[in-house]
Structure formats: C-alpha cells, structure tokens
Design a protein around this motif. Structure first.
Motif, PDB file in Angstrom:
ATOM      1  N   VAL A 356      30.823  44.078  57.575  1.00  0.00           N
ATOM      2  CA  VAL A 356      31.970  44.980  57.484  1.00  0.00           C
ATOM      3  C   VAL A 356      33.001  44.425  56.512  1.00  0.00           C
ATOM      4  O   VAL A 356      33.454  43.281  56.645  1.00  0.00           O
ATOM      5  N   ALA A 357      33.384  45.245  55.521  1.00  0.00           N
ATOM      6  CA  ALA A 357      34.425  44.867  54.565  1.00  0.00           C
ATOM      7  C   ALA A 357      35.726  45.572  54.928  1.00  0.00           C
ATOM      8  O   ALA A 357      35.725  46.767  55.232  1.00  0.00           O
ATOM      9  N   ILE A 358      36.834  44.826  54.907  1.00  0.00           N
ATOM     10  CA  ILE A 358      38.161  45.407  55.097  1.00  0.00           C
ATOM     11  C   ILE A 358      38.823  45.490  53.725  1.00  0.00           C
ATOM     12  O   ILE A 358      38.906  44.494  53.004  1.00  0.00           O
ATOM     13  N   ILE A 359      39.276  46.690  53.363  1.00  0.00           N
ATOM     14  CA  ILE A 359      39.943  46.873  52.082  1.00  0.00           C
ATOM     15  C   ILE A 359      41.294  47.534  52.314  1.00  0.00           C
ATOM     16  O   ILE A 359      41.573  48.046  53.399  1.00  0.00           O
ATOM     17  N   GLY A 360      42.132  47.536  51.292  1.00  0.00           N
ATOM     18  CA  GLY A 360      43.456  48.142  51.395  1.00  0.00           C
ATOM     19  C   GLY A 360      44.395  47.528  50.380  1.00  0.00           C
ATOM     20  O   GLY A 360      44.098  46.494  49.776  1.00  0.00           O
ATOM     21  N   THR A 364      49.306  45.281  53.178  1.00  0.00           N
ATOM     22  CA  THR A 364      49.057  46.192  54.300  1.00  0.00           C
ATOM     23  C   THR A 364      48.681  45.452  55.582  1.00  0.00           C
ATOM     24  O   THR A 364      48.694  46.042  56.662  1.00  0.00           O
ATOM     25  N   GLY A 365      48.320  44.160  55.473  1.00  0.00           N
ATOM     26  CA  GLY A 365      48.065  43.386  56.682  1.00  0.00           C
ATOM     27  C   GLY A 365      46.623  42.954  56.890  1.00  0.00           C
ATOM     28  O   GLY A 365      46.241  42.541  57.988  1.00  0.00           O
ATOM     29  N   LYS A 366      45.817  42.985  55.841  1.00  0.00           N
ATOM     30  CA  LYS A 366      44.395  42.639  55.974  1.00  0.00           C
ATOM     31  C   LYS A 366      44.210  41.170  56.364  1.00  0.00           C
ATOM     32  O   LYS A 366      43.506  40.850  57.340  1.00  0.00           O
ATOM     33  N   THR A 367      44.841  40.275  55.608  1.00  0.00           N
ATOM     34  CA  THR A 367      44.745  38.839  55.912  1.00  0.00           C
ATOM     35  C   THR A 367      45.375  38.526  57.265  1.00  0.00           C
ATOM     36  O   THR A 367      44.855  37.692  58.024  1.00  0.00           O
ATOM     37  N   SER A 498      38.086  41.741  50.919  1.00  0.00           N
ATOM     38  CA  SER A 498      37.783  41.487  49.511  1.00  0.00           C
ATOM     39  C   SER A 498      38.344  42.610  48.649  1.00  0.00           C
ATOM     40  O   SER A 498      38.455  43.761  49.084  1.00  0.00           O
ATOM     41  N   HIS A 499      38.702  42.245  47.408  1.00  0.00           N
ATOM     42  CA  HIS A 499      39.071  43.230  46.390  1.00  0.00           C
ATOM     43  C   HIS A 499      37.985  43.326  45.332  1.00  0.00           C
ATOM     44  O   HIS A 499      38.150  44.046  44.339  1.00  0.00           O
ATOM     45  N   ASP A 500      36.880  42.611  45.532  1.00  0.00           N
ATOM     46  CA  ASP A 500      35.798  42.589  44.551  1.00  0.00           C
ATOM     47  C   ASP A 500      34.840  43.744  44.853  1.00  0.00           C
ATOM     48  O   ASP A 500      33.998  43.667  45.744  1.00  0.00           O
ATOM     49  N   ARG A 501      34.971  44.820  44.084  1.00  0.00           N
ATOM     50  CA  ARG A 501      34.217  46.041  44.386  1.00  0.00           C
ATOM     51  C   ARG A 501      32.723  45.851  44.216  1.00  0.00           C
ATOM     52  O   ARG A 501      31.935  46.398  44.985  1.00  0.00           O
ATOM     53  N   TYR A 502      32.316  45.077  43.223  1.00  0.00           N
ATOM     54  CA  TYR A 502      30.888  44.810  43.016  1.00  0.00           C
ATOM     55  C   TYR A 502      30.330  44.030  44.204  1.00  0.00           C
ATOM     56  O   TYR A 502      29.255  44.343  44.724  1.00  0.00           O
ATOM     57  N   PHE A 503      31.073  43.027  44.655  1.00  0.00           N
ATOM     58  CA  PHE A 503      30.677  42.213  45.807  1.00  0.00           C
ATOM     59  C   PHE A 503      30.561  43.086  47.065  1.00  0.00           C
ATOM     60  O   PHE A 503      29.598  42.975  47.829  1.00  0.00           O
ATOM     61  N   ILE A 504      31.530  43.982  47.271  1.00  0.00           N
ATOM     62  CA  ILE A 504      31.504  44.876  48.430  1.00  0.00           C
ATOM     63  C   ILE A 504      30.265  45.774  48.367  1.00  0.00           C
ATOM     64  O   ILE A 504      29.565  45.969  49.363  1.00  0.00           O
ATOM     65  N   ASN A 505      29.985  46.306  47.188  1.00  0.00           N
ATOM     66  CA  ASN A 505      28.822  47.175  47.027  1.00  0.00           C
ATOM     67  C   ASN A 505      27.522  46.457  47.373  1.00  0.00           C
ATOM     68  O   ASN A 505      26.592  47.047  47.915  1.00  0.00           O
TER      69      ASN A 505
END
Length: 649
Positions: A356-360, A364-367, A498-505
């Motif tokens: 599960v990836a958390i994005i935002g 916004t409070g992810k960390t 993560s903010h790394d879209r390729y990594f999330i994909n």
C-alpha cells in the motif's frame, strides 16, 4: 546549439570524474543528465557555471545567452519573505515600472521639446515593459509559488527560516521566473509533492529555453526530456529519446558488448587450445605453427568485459514469521498541530501481503501518520491495532533511527549483537560499504549513504510489516530498481509514503491518497490512480464548507449518507469489491466489443466470398458458409444484448 562541452577532463587526486568528455545541447532542447550517485554529475554542472575549474577542455555558451543554475542545497539569508524573494527575479521589470511612474509624474510640469523627449523615453520604456509582460508579473509570481506547493498564507514567511526543502523550492521558483536561456537543474523534484512535480513537468515542457536536468525520477524524465547525457566511469555518452528509450538502448548496447566480449573470449580459448595441442605433438612443423598462432593471438586487441558503473546493492527482505491476515486496523484517527488539522476521523485496514502506497500533497500528514503507527508520535483521537504476530520494520526518511555518533559498523553491531564481525561486514558489503568505509561516522554520511544503512538494518530486522517513509530519496536509479525488485519479492506486508510515481507503479497494489483531511482508496497502481482520481476524489473527499470551516470530514471507509443512496454506508471491503466489479465490467465490455468486431468482419468476408463464381457454383461450399454465417448471426444477437447490458450498468 546553445551549450557545447569539448574534451572535458577533471580528476580529484586519483579519482577520475570525466575523461575527454564531450556533449552539446541545442536551443530549447530538454536534456537529462544521468549516472549513479558519485559519478560526478553535480561536479560537471558546477564546471559549466564556472564554480569548479576544469583540468582541461572547453565549455562554450553561445554569445549573449544566459544560464541559470539550481543546486541541491540552498542558503537564503536575505531576510526577504518568500514572495519578496521571488519578486527579486523580476527586478528589471520593477525598475522599469518605477521609471515609468516617475516620468508620469514629471510629464505634468513639462512642455515643448523637453516634454517630447520625455514622452519618447516614456513610450520606449512602456514598449519594453509590455514586451516583458510587465502587467502580469505579480500573477506570474503567484502562479509559480502555488505551482511549487506554497499556500497564500505562507507567502509572507521569512525565507531564511524555512526548511532545506522549502528553500530549494523558493530558489527553483526564483530561477524559473528569471527565465534564463538554459536552465541547469540538480535534482529539482527532490522536495516536491506529486502535484508540484506534475506542474513542473508542464512548465518545463513549455519552457522557451533549454533545460539540462540531473534527476533520478524516471517518470519525470520520461515525460520531459528528448535526449539523455550519461556519465559512466568517466565517459560521457549521448542518447536520443527519453529515459525509457535511453534505458533500452543502453541495455542493447551492453548486451552487444557482452556478446562481442564472450565471442572473443571463446575464440581466444579455442586458439589457446589449438596452440597447446600443436605443441604437444612435439614436431618442429607443429611447434612453428603454434608459434605463428601465438603471434597472431598477441596482436588481437582485447575487448574489456562490460562492467557495471558501480558495485550494486544486493539484498533480500525475508520475514521471520507469517503474520495474521489482519495486519493493521486504524479506527477514527485524528491528528492536529496547534490550529491545523492534518487528518480527522480516518479509518482503514491493511491485510497480509498488501503493498500500500500513501500519497498526497506536502504537509497533509503522511509522515506524521507513519510516525503514529510506529509510536514515535501520539494521535489526538482514535486508535490503531496491529494483528497477530505482526513485527514492524520502520524506514525513516529523516533517519532519526540512526545514531549520529556511532560508526556504520556500531550501528549494526549494537542493534544485532548476535552477528559476528564477518556477518556484519558481509551485510554492509552488500550495501556498498567495504574496507574502512564501515568505520565512517553516521553524521558524516550523505543522504544516500544513510539510506543504505537504514536499508541494511531493515533487511536484518526480518520484519513482516514494513513501514517506509520515502525509501527512494537519495537513491540512484540502479539502487531504486534493486529496491523495487526486493519489495516485489517480499512476502510480507508493506505500507509506504512516496512521491516517486515510477516506484509506486512498480510496487504498489493499492494507493491511499490523503486529500482534504481524509483518505481515498484506489485498488491499483499509479496509472489506475490517475485514471480514477477525479471521479473518486469528487465522490469520497469533496471540498465542502463544513470541511474548510470545521475541519470535520467523512471517513473514507464509512462514507456519509449524503454520498451514498438510501443511507447506505460502504465499508472498505465493499468499496474494494465495487471497484473490482467495475474493472471486470469494463474488461467484459472490451472483450464483447472485440468479439463482435471479429464476427462482423467474418460475415463481411463470407458475403464477399459468396459473390465469387468458384464459391457460389459450389453448393457444398455455399452451404458451409451459409451455416457459418447463420451461427455467427446467432452469436452476434447474444453479444449485442450482452453489450447493451454491460453498457447500461
């Protein structure tokens, strides 16, 4: 051509940064500069702007062209606010505006030739002001600030008090507003959230000048660049295309080099075997022939074996035990800092084996959520429960779990006292720490080195639930790919920011987006998220007056009655099932359409065949085709009904 580098040479002691390296950048061209960490990318950027001298070679910037540079670290000490700092980028326009206003006041008291002279000056300045889009400079500043993730209530903050990442964003905004003819950007996406990265992609794609970008963000490079310059073991090479094209060409080139090397090695071994055999005959003629072959063999120009740019990390993540099916249950969690509510009344579940990836957006409070789950921070309201036999492994992007005054060796040995010195050294060697490197102090390490130490500890933890905060930060592309493989092979459960879209994909099977103080759930990877974002955000996390005033939001897993018909409340599981049904419906609809097209095409072919003399004069063949068409028509009737039903759902 706007920039050309010819035969560059640079060394630090025995370490060669670049040897006889050359490349060029055309006007308006968007170019990536890639290579492993430590290859010398930042050094070469500094050589281009004159901060670092070359040992030899030439760097030529086209006459009259301007160059702008964004370093990884920024030091803003002017005392300006964020807005004022960006305003300095428009100093020439502001000066023009002041001159125009001064002349406007002067004109009232002038006449004759003096008036005409000042009017001429006024018209010239106005023309220059308009050509530089002077009337819109303030809105342009605000647009850039918002694009880079700053809220209007932050514009007045003093820039010198900001975090390192915020200072980098301010410096990036200031640089973009100056609009140099060529931009040199060193890791511009490092401190940007997903929306800001998307904004920067669009900005750079439309940028009227050239751009030379150092980045490890593969998704970003695939969208923006049309050429790649690679530095590999001191050698510079150019490749046309985006990062994906470069990676494929690089693989093909390496495969060809390896094939050539192996073919030569086989030939050398064959010749050596023949020489040895000839010598074994112990006849003068055979020995002369052997000597002749030896001379030929000595003249062969040996091909070097293709080498990797650096010693790669190699590791596996193996849980020590299997957890229960319910790994994490979060119920009605709320967290505030002073007057700011980060998230409110959130609930969700994570099952064994999910990635599960958390994005935002930033802030916004992810960390914060990850820190609550790892008991570094307390929630204001609500609770969470870990399932049976769950063992957490935590990766902190700020590396607070590391101890600055310890050496790398002590960091491992103190946490894992049962390991022998040899086992510790072998573990650290897998993460590129060898020889005396293991005695470096944690506080002296780079961000990438700290990341590798944290990954080593994560591997040794044998945890079955990994909680990772920005695990790809400061990793080069090769290291990211190794981490992706390790996570995809991992049999435990993963929750990461993560903010790394390729990594999330590559690694996520589910995405939770933290938006408008609540979570929206996506059962899929980043591509699926992009497809569904607008629809699901509007449905499950709409911006409403109640949200902005009271900071109270709906729980994404028990949606409000106003959002669901007849007061129904969808649980997370029901939402997951609903999304799965929708994907199945679309898949079935596509298959139905494809089958209809096949049958309709075949019926057209049959009609054409029936007009041919050799067919219509053959009663047996005619009957066969008529039966086939009749069967097709029956199936088509069923498919048309099926398509209509699926389309109406």
């Amino acid at each position: 051509m706007i920039l050309a580098c010819h035969n560059l040479n640079k060394s630090f002691g025995e370490r060669i940064i670049v040897k006889d390296g050359s490349f060029h950048i055309e006007d308006r061209e968007k170019v990536a500069f890639v290579g492993v960490n430590g290859a010398g990318k930042s050094t070469i950027l500094k050589m281009i702007i004159g901060e670092e001298p070359t040992d030899s070679g030439n760097i030529v910037l086209t006459k009259g062209k301007t160059i702008g540079y964004l370093a990884q670290q920024q030091n803003l000490i002017s005392g300006n606010s964020i807005y004022e700092e960006l305003k300095t980028a428009k100093a020439d326009i502001i000066k023009l505006e002041e001159q125009i206003r001064t002349i406007e006041h002067e004109l009232k008291g002038l006449s004759g030739d003096e008036l005409q002279t000042r009017l001429n000056t006024y018209n010239r300045l106005m023309s220059e002001f308009e050509s530089k889009n002077g009337y819109a400079y303030e809105s342009e500043i605000i647009g850039v600030l918002k694009g880079l993730g700053f809220q209007e209530n932050e514009f007045s903050k003093e820039a010198s008090t900001l975090s390192g990442g915020q200072k980098t964003r301010v410096s990036l905004g200031k640089l973009l507003l100056t609009k140099p003819d060529i931009l040199l950007l060193d890791e511009p996406t490092n401190h940007l959230d997903l929306n800001s990265i998307s904004w920067l992609e669009t900005y750079l794609l439309n940028y009227p000048g050239a751009v030379f970008i150092v980045s490890h963000d593969r998704f970003f490079l695939n969208r923006v660049v049309t050429k790649v310059v690679e530095i590999d073991q001191g050698h510079l090479r150019m490749y046309n295309g985006n990062y994906k094209d470069y990676a494929e060409k690089k693989r093909q080139l390496r495969d060809a080099q390896m094939k050539e090397y192996l073919n030569q090695q086989r030939e050398i071994k064959h010749q050596e075997a023949v020489i040895e055999k000839l010598k074994s005959f112990n006849r003068e003629k055979s020995i002369k022939r052997a000597e002749s072959r030896e001379k030929m063999l000595d003249k062969i120009e040996r091909i070097d074996k293709p080498m990797d740019s650096t010693q790669e990390m190699h590791f596996e993540l193996n849980p020590s035990c299997i957890s229960g099916n319910d790994v994490l249950t979060v119920e009605h969690l709320t967290k505030r800092f002073e007057t700011q509510t980060l998230f409110s009344d959130i609930s969700f579940e994570i099952k064994r084996g999910e990635h599960v990836a958390i994005i935002g957006d930033n802030g916004t409070g992810k960390t914060t959520l990850l820190k609550i789950l790892n008991q570094v921070l307390d929630a204001d309201e609500g609770a969470f429960t870990l399932g049976s036999k769950v063992k957490i492994g935590y990766y902190d992007q700020e590396h607070h779990v590391l101890h600055d005054n310890k050496t790398i060796f002590e960091e491992i040995s103190d946490d894992y006292p049962s390991l022998t010195n040899t086992q510790i050294r072998n573990t650290l060697a897998a993460f590129q720490f060898t020889a005396d490197d293991v005695f470096k102090l944690i506080r002296d390490l780079s961000g990438g080195e700290k990341g590798r130490v944290s990954l080593a500890k994560l591997m040794l933890s044998e945890a079955n639930f990994l909680i990772l905060d920005e695990p790809t930060n400061h990793l080069d592309i090769t290291s990211k790919e190794i981490l992706e493989q390790a996570l995809n092979d991992y049999t435990g459960t993963i929750l990461y920011v993560s903010h790394d879209r390729y990594f999330i994909n590559q690694t996520a099977s589910r995405i939770l987006e933290l938006v408008n103080q609540t979570f929206v759930n996506y059962i899929g990877n980043y591509d699926y998220y992009l497809e569904k974002k607008e629809e699901l955000t509007a449905k499950y996390a709409p911006v409403s007056p109640e949200t902005s005033v009271n900071s109270k939001v709906t729980n994404p897993n028990t949606f409000s009655e106003s959002q669901e018909p007849f007061g129904q409340k969808l649980s997370w599981q029901e939402q997951k099932e609903a999304q799965a049904r929708e994907r199945k419906r679309k898949n079935d609809l596509k298959k139905t359409e494809e089958r209809i097209a096949v049958l309709e095409t075949r019926n057209q072919e049959i009609d054409e065949l029936m007009t041919q003399e050799d067919i219509y004069s053959n009663s047996v063949k005619c009957q066969e085709l008529a039966i086939e068409k009749s069967s097709n028509e029956e199936e088509l009737e069923t498919l048309y009904e099926q398509w209509a039903d699926l389309a109406e759902e």
